[in-house]
Design an enzyme around this catalytic site. Structure first.
Site, PDB file in Angstrom:
ATOM      1  N   SER A   1     -12.243   2.745   1.359  1.00  0.00           N
ATOM      2  CA  SER A   1     -12.281   4.298   1.657  1.00  0.00           C
ATOM      3  C   SER A   1     -13.154   5.022   1.493  1.00  0.00           C
ATOM      4  CB  SER A   1     -10.730   4.609   0.862  1.00  0.00           C
ATOM      5  OG  SER A   1     -10.604   5.907   0.802  1.00  0.00           O
TER       6      SER A   1
ATOM      7  N   TYR B   1      -5.316   5.187  -6.364  1.00  0.00           N
ATOM      8  CA  TYR B   1      -5.778   4.670  -5.064  1.00  0.00           C
ATOM      9  C   TYR B   1      -7.295   4.599  -4.966  1.00  0.00           C
ATOM     10  CZ  TYR B   1      -6.666   4.745   0.033  1.00  0.00           C
ATOM     11  OH  TYR B   1      -7.262   4.472   1.280  1.00  0.00           O
TER      12      TYR B   1
HETATM   13  N1  LIG Z   1      -5.591   6.825   7.427  1.00  0.00           N
HETATM   14  C1  LIG Z   1      -6.394   7.205   6.533  1.00  0.00           C
HETATM   15  O1  LIG Z   1      -6.906   8.210   6.461  1.00  0.00           O
HETATM   16  C2  LIG Z   1      -7.303   6.098   5.728  1.00  0.00           C
HETATM   17  C3  LIG Z   1      -8.676   6.628   5.194  1.00  0.00           C
HETATM   18  C4  LIG Z   1      -9.443   5.662   4.586  1.00  0.00           C
HETATM   19  C5  LIG Z   1      -8.763   4.102   4.357  1.00  0.00           C
HETATM   20  N2  LIG Z   1      -7.435   3.786   4.968  1.00  0.00           N
HETATM   21  C6  LIG Z   1      -7.186   2.586   4.643  1.00  0.00           C
HETATM   22  O2  LIG Z   1      -6.833   1.953   6.077  1.00  0.00           O
HETATM   23  C7  LIG Z   1      -5.932   1.030   5.776  1.00  0.00           C
HETATM   24  C8  LIG Z   1      -4.862   0.993   6.854  1.00  0.00           C
HETATM   25  O3  LIG Z   1      -4.030   2.171   6.788  1.00  0.00           O
HETATM   26  P1  LIG Z   1      -3.412   2.960   8.004  1.00  0.00           P
HETATM   27  O4  LIG Z   1      -4.188   4.477   7.967  1.00  0.00           O
HETATM   28  O5  LIG Z   1      -3.832   2.246   9.254  1.00  0.00           O
HETATM   29  O6  LIG Z   1      -2.075   3.307   7.739  1.00  0.00           O
HETATM   30  P2  LIG Z   1      -1.005   2.760   8.345  1.00  0.00           P
HETATM   31  O7  LIG Z   1      -0.817   3.370   9.763  1.00  0.00           O
HETATM   32  O8  LIG Z   1       0.422   3.179   7.348  1.00  0.00           O
HETATM   33  O9  LIG Z   1      -0.847   1.185   8.361  1.00  0.00           O
HETATM   34  C9  LIG Z   1      -0.474   0.352   7.019  1.00  0.00           C
HETATM   35  C10 LIG Z   1      -0.435  -0.985   7.397  1.00  0.00           C
HETATM   36  O10 LIG Z   1      -0.112  -1.710   6.278  1.00  0.00           O
HETATM   37  C11 LIG Z   1       1.212  -2.383   6.317  1.00  0.00           C
HETATM   38  N3  LIG Z   1       1.832  -2.533   5.194  1.00  0.00           N
HETATM   39  C12 LIG Z   1       2.419  -1.550   4.344  1.00  0.00           C
HETATM   40  N4  LIG Z   1       2.733  -2.202   3.217  1.00  0.00           N
HETATM   41  C13 LIG Z   1       2.896  -3.704   3.180  1.00  0.00           C
HETATM   42  C14 LIG Z   1       3.159  -4.699   2.552  1.00  0.00           C
HETATM   43  N5  LIG Z   1       3.907  -4.377   1.287  1.00  0.00           N
HETATM   44  N6  LIG Z   1       3.079  -5.679   2.931  1.00  0.00           N
HETATM   45  C15 LIG Z   1       2.425  -6.007   4.196  1.00  0.00           C
HETATM   46  N7  LIG Z   1       1.900  -5.225   5.079  1.00  0.00           N
HETATM   47  C16 LIG Z   1       2.251  -3.751   4.475  1.00  0.00           C
HETATM   48  C17 LIG Z   1       1.946  -1.633   7.249  1.00  0.00           C
HETATM   49  O11 LIG Z   1       2.871  -2.381   7.963  1.00  0.00           O
HETATM   50  P3  LIG Z   1       4.438  -2.569   7.681  1.00  0.00           P
HETATM   51  O12 LIG Z   1       5.265  -1.202   7.353  1.00  0.00           O
HETATM   52  O13 LIG Z   1       5.082  -2.907   8.895  1.00  0.00           O
HETATM   53  O14 LIG Z   1       4.450  -3.626   6.624  1.00  0.00           O
HETATM   54  C18 LIG Z   1       1.144  -1.035   8.459  1.00  0.00           C
HETATM   55  O15 LIG Z   1       0.513  -2.054   9.329  1.00  0.00           O
HETATM   56  C19 LIG Z   1      -5.371   1.052   4.395  1.00  0.00           C
HETATM   57  O16 LIG Z   1      -6.003  -0.100   3.696  1.00  0.00           O
HETATM   58  C20 LIG Z   1      -5.805   2.306   3.901  1.00  0.00           C
HETATM   59  O17 LIG Z   1      -6.028   2.433   2.472  1.00  0.00           O
HETATM   60  C21 LIG Z   1      -6.820   4.851   5.400  1.00  0.00           C
END
Ligand SMILES: NC(=O)c1ccc[n+]([C@@H]2O[C@H](COP(=O)([O-])OP(=O)(O)OC[C@H]3O[C@@H](n4cnc5c(N)ncnc54)[C@H](OP(=O)(O)O)[C@@H]3O)[C@@H](O)[C@H]2O)c1
Length: 258
Positions: free
Chosen positions: A137, A150
């Protein structure tokens, strides 16, 4: 035979976008997340669209037993590309965050990434081929008040990724840390319990993150920052002395959360 990619957190957001894009590039896929039904639906759609083999593995990566089952399942699989994407955040005053949420953040954002990378890397090194994309991130670059655990978890991932390139780079294996700012996914709602909305202009689409990451990977760029405005914000932040950027995070966080 198609190359094999493993994508964690593939049921939504950035992970889902990676799965769809990698299928168009001819990868067979192993998709991991807790929501088996969502993964199953995605797998069917991808297979129908591009004909690649897609396997669903439902796992809660914060649970030791579930993580170990996945590690055993992946053992001896010729993984070409591992995408450690599953992640969660807690936003808000550290003292008010539930201890269980802080633990979840560490187990998923750090421990699962470390264990999956440890499982995949030796085979890659032996075959002299393989890539790992770790989704960090923009918060990885500086201590971030009100996003403290985080940001620290993502700093761990950034540091791990760069250090591992120094360890295994000679074998041809390559790791990348992806460091986006805000992305349009469901991530923020869970992170702040629906209490926060960052300015919409800052948000980018998950597909933008994926395209930039894969383009940077082909150029062996070890840190991928997906959007120009995210790069500019980070560069501006780096021009400031750390004490000033920390003060800025402290006051903006205080206004948002206190
Ligand atoms: N969105 C942002 O603004 C942003 C910015 C910078 C970095 N990121 C990073 O990008 C990555 C993906 O996030 P996203 O934005 O795509 O969010 P998201 O749509 O909430 O996706 C998160 C994913 O992680 C899975 N997950 C959550 N808890 C889990 C667990 N205990 N075991 C296995 N899988 C789990 C969820 O699936 P299930 O609920 O089906 O398990 C989902 O597929 C993360 O590492 C986040 O830190 C996001």
């Amino acid at each position: 035979m198609n190359p094999l990619a493993v994508v964690t957190g593939a049921s939504s957001g950035i992970g889902r976008a990676f799965a769809i894009e990698l299928a168009t590039r001819g990868y067979d896929l192993i998709l991991v997340a807790r929501s088996e039904a969502k993964l199953g639906e995605l797998a069917e759609g991808i297979h129908a669209e591009s004909g690649v083999n897609v396997t669903v593995h439902a796992a809660d990566l914060t649970k030791k037993k579930s993580l170990n089952t996945l590690l055993r399942y992946l053992k001896d699989k010729p993984i070409s590309l591992l995408i450690n994407n599953a992640g969660v955040a807690t936003i808000g005053a550290f003292c008010e965050r539930k201890p269980a949420r802080l633990e979840e953040e560490i187990l998923l954002n750090i421990n699962a990434v470390v264990q999956l990378t440890r499982a995949a890397l030796p085979g890659m090194v032996l075959r002299n081929e393989g890539q790992v994309i770790n989704i960090a991130s923009s918060a990885a670059f500086q201590p971030t008040a009100y996003f403290s655990n985080y940001a620290a978890s993502k700093a761990h991932i950034l540091s791990l990724t760069l250090a591992l390139n120094d360890e295994v780079g000679d074998s041809g294996v390559f790791l990348q840390a992806v460091c986006p700012g805000p992305v349009e996914t469901g991530f923020e709602d869970y992170a702040a319990d629906g209490q926060l909305s960052a300015p919409r202009a800052l948000f980018i689409k998950p597909e933008t993150v994926v395209k930039q990451s894969l383009s940077d990977l082909s150029k062996r760029k070890e840190v991928s920052i997906p959007a120009l405005h995210h790069r500019l914000v980070l560069r501006a932040g780096r021009l400031l002395p750390t004490s000033v950027s920390r003060l800025a995070m402290r006051f903006s966080g205080k206004q948002l959360f206190d």
